[in-house]
Design a protein around this motif. Structure first.
Motif, PDB file in Angstrom:
ATOM      1  N   LEU A  57      -9.715   2.660  16.372  1.00 59.83           N
ATOM      2  CA  LEU A  57      -8.272   2.674  16.606  1.00 59.83           C
ATOM      3  C   LEU A  57      -7.639   1.639  15.695  1.00 59.83           C
ATOM      4  N   LEU A  58      -6.715   2.065  14.851  1.00 60.07           N
ATOM      5  CA  LEU A  58      -6.040   1.163  13.919  1.00 60.07           C
ATOM      6  C   LEU A  58      -4.536   1.223  14.123  1.00 60.07           C
ATOM      7  N   ALA A  59      -3.925   0.064  14.129  1.00 58.31           N
ATOM      8  CA  ALA A  59      -2.467   0.008  14.126  1.00 58.31           C
ATOM      9  C   ALA A  59      -2.012   0.371  12.722  1.00 58.31           C
ATOM     10  N   LEU A  60      -1.057   1.278  12.620  1.00 53.72           N
ATOM     11  CA  LEU A  60      -0.560   1.663  11.299  1.00 53.72           C
ATOM     12  C   LEU A  60       0.218   0.509  10.688  1.00 53.72           C
ATOM     13  N   PRO A  61       0.107   0.315   9.369  1.00 56.23           N
ATOM     14  CA  PRO A  61       0.838  -0.778   8.713  1.00 56.23           C
ATOM     15  C   PRO A  61       2.341  -0.623   8.909  1.00 56.23           C
ATOM     16  N   ARG A  62       3.021  -1.754   8.993  1.00 51.86           N
ATOM     17  CA  ARG A  62       4.478  -1.713   9.163  1.00 51.86           C
ATOM     18  C   ARG A  62       5.200  -1.650   7.825  1.00 51.86           C
ATOM     19  N   GLU A  63       4.475  -1.921   6.751  1.00 52.28           N
ATOM     20  CA  GLU A  63       5.076  -1.859   5.428  1.00 52.28           C
ATOM     21  C   GLU A  63       5.214  -0.398   4.987  1.00 52.28           C
ATOM     22  N   LEU A  64       6.045  -0.191   3.999  1.00 50.65           N
ATOM     23  CA  LEU A  64       6.164   1.140   3.415  1.00 50.65           C
ATOM     24  C   LEU A  64       4.865   1.484   2.686  1.00 50.65           C
ATOM     25  N   PRO A  65       4.492   2.768   2.629  1.00 53.23           N
ATOM     26  CA  PRO A  65       3.257   3.156   1.949  1.00 53.23           C
ATOM     27  C   PRO A  65       3.214   2.745   0.479  1.00 53.23           C
ATOM     28  N   THR A  66       4.386   2.625  -0.164  1.00 54.70           N
ATOM     29  CA  THR A  66       4.423   2.247  -1.579  1.00 54.70           C
ATOM     30  C   THR A  66       4.181   0.749  -1.787  1.00 54.70           C
ATOM     31  N   GLU A  67       4.186  -0.051  -0.724  1.00 50.71           N
ATOM     32  CA  GLU A  67       3.973  -1.499  -0.820  1.00 50.71           C
ATOM     33  C   GLU A  67       2.624  -1.822  -1.453  1.00 50.71           C
ATOM     34  N   CYS A  68       1.627  -0.960  -1.236  1.00 55.26           N
ATOM     35  CA  CYS A  68       0.290  -1.229  -1.780  1.00 55.26           C
ATOM     36  C   CYS A  68       0.266  -1.125  -3.306  1.00 55.26           C
ATOM     37  N   LEU A  69       1.290  -0.543  -3.911  1.00 53.45           N
ATOM     38  CA  LEU A  69       1.334  -0.411  -5.368  1.00 53.45           C
ATOM     39  C   LEU A  69       1.723  -1.715  -6.050  1.00 53.45           C
ATOM     40  N   SER A  70       2.394  -2.618  -5.327  1.00 51.89           N
ATOM     41  CA  SER A  70       2.831  -3.871  -5.946  1.00 51.89           C
ATOM     42  C   SER A  70       1.994  -5.045  -5.448  1.00 51.89           C
ATOM     43  N   SER A  71       2.383  -5.623  -4.345  1.00 54.62           N
ATOM     44  CA  SER A  71       1.698  -6.832  -3.869  1.00 54.62           C
ATOM     45  C   SER A  71       0.475  -6.538  -3.012  1.00 54.62           C
ATOM     46  N   GLY A  72       0.339  -5.317  -2.543  1.00 52.21           N
ATOM     47  CA  GLY A  72      -0.781  -4.961  -1.677  1.00 52.21           C
ATOM     48  C   GLY A  72      -0.439  -5.169  -0.214  1.00 52.21           C
ATOM     49  N   LEU A  73      -1.199  -4.541   0.644  1.00 52.40           N
ATOM     50  CA  LEU A  73      -0.990  -4.685   2.080  1.00 52.40           C
ATOM     51  C   LEU A  73      -1.769  -5.899   2.566  1.00 52.40           C
ATOM     52  N   PRO A  74      -1.179  -6.719   3.443  1.00 51.66           N
ATOM     53  CA  PRO A  74      -1.821  -7.959   3.861  1.00 51.66           C
ATOM     54  C   PRO A  74      -3.015  -7.762   4.791  1.00 51.66           C
ATOM     55  N   GLY A  75      -3.178  -6.606   5.381  1.00 47.66           N
ATOM     56  CA  GLY A  75      -4.308  -6.387   6.279  1.00 47.66           C
ATOM     57  C   GLY A  75      -3.953  -5.382   7.351  1.00 47.66           C
ATOM     58  N   ASN A  76      -4.868  -5.207   8.260  1.00 46.16           N
ATOM     59  CA  ASN A  76      -4.672  -4.266   9.341  1.00 46.16           C
ATOM     60  C   ASN A  76      -5.420  -4.777  10.557  1.00 46.16           C
ATOM     61  N   SER A  77      -5.107  -4.281  11.724  1.00 51.38           N
ATOM     62  CA  SER A  77      -5.834  -4.688  12.918  1.00 51.38           C
ATOM     63  C   SER A  77      -6.212  -3.452  13.709  1.00 51.38           C
ATOM     64  N   GLY A  78      -7.241  -3.593  14.507  1.00 53.16           N
ATOM     65  CA  GLY A  78      -7.675  -2.477  15.321  1.00 53.16           C
ATOM     66  C   GLY A  78      -8.952  -2.812  16.053  1.00 53.16           C
ATOM     67  N   GLN A  79      -9.577  -1.799  16.578  1.00 48.64           N
ATOM     68  CA  GLN A  79     -10.835  -1.991  17.288  1.00 48.64           C
ATOM     69  C   GLN A  79     -11.750  -0.813  16.997  1.00 48.64           C
ATOM     70  N   ALA A  80     -13.050  -1.044  17.126  1.00 49.37           N
ATOM     71  CA  ALA A  80     -14.031   0.009  16.882  1.00 49.37           C
ATOM     72  C   ALA A  80     -15.109  -0.062  17.957  1.00 49.37           C
ATOM     73  N   GLN A  81     -15.672   1.101  18.252  1.00 52.45           N
ATOM     74  CA  GLN A  81     -16.752   1.169  19.227  1.00 52.45           C
ATOM     75  C   GLN A  81     -17.799   2.149  18.715  1.00 52.45           C
ATOM     76  N   LEU A  82     -19.070   1.769  18.825  1.00 59.84           N
ATOM     77  CA  LEU A  82     -20.182   2.622  18.421  1.00 59.84           C
ATOM     78  C   LEU A  82     -21.046   2.896  19.642  1.00 59.84           C
ATOM     79  N   GLU A  83     -21.375   4.177  19.858  1.00 55.33           N
ATOM     80  CA  GLU A  83     -22.292   4.555  20.936  1.00 55.33           C
ATOM     81  C   GLU A  83     -23.422   5.360  20.326  1.00 55.33           C
ATOM     82  N   VAL A  84     -24.654   4.979  20.664  1.00 58.13           N
ATOM     83  CA  VAL A  84     -25.846   5.730  20.275  1.00 58.13           C
ATOM     84  C   VAL A  84     -26.491   6.174  21.570  1.00 58.13           C
ATOM     85  N   ARG A  85     -26.677   7.490  21.721  1.00 61.31           N
ATOM     86  CA  ARG A  85     -27.203   8.032  22.976  1.00 61.31           C
ATOM     87  C   ARG A  85     -28.327   9.023  22.717  1.00 61.31           C
ATOM     88  N   PRO A  86     -29.213   9.130  23.695  1.00 57.49           N
ATOM     89  CA  PRO A  86     -30.290  10.117  23.567  1.00 57.49           C
ATOM     90  C   PRO A  86     -29.769  11.532  23.670  1.00 57.49           C
TER      91      PRO A  86
END
Length: 86
Positions: A57-86
């Motif tokens: 689950l990732l929070a979408l960036p608040r910057e405009l999508p074109t922001e990555c073309l100049s200064s870049g996006l400062p980061g992102n936040s979210g969470q991940a979960q891995l399950e391995v099951r028989p």
């Protein structure tokens, strides 16, 4: 996303590992959140042959999508979960 063919190596504290190959996935964008669900199998190491599910689950960036073309996006936040099951 129907056939991502993504691989992930999980390393454990005891030095062992698992290689997971994800062969299917879905992505849903809702209310400023991106939900990625991947499904696959452990192909090598600990848990070989077991199914694996990765949810991210990732929070979408608040910057405009074109922001990555100049200064870049400062980061992102979210969470991940891995399950391995028989």
């Amino acid at each position: 996303m129907t056939s991502p063919r993504i691989t992930e190596t999980v390393r454990y504290a005891d030095g062992k590992h698992s290689l997971i190959v994800y062969d299917s996935g879905t992505t849903v964008r809702t209310a400023g959140v991106l939900d990625v669900h991947l499904s696959g199998r452990v192909t090598e190491g600990r848990g070989k042959g077991q199914s694996a599910q990765r949810d991210v689950l990732l929070a979408l960036p608040r910057e405009l999508p074109t922001e990555c073309l100049s200064s870049g996006l400062p980061g992102n936040s979210g969470q991940a979960q891995l399950e391995v099951r028989p």
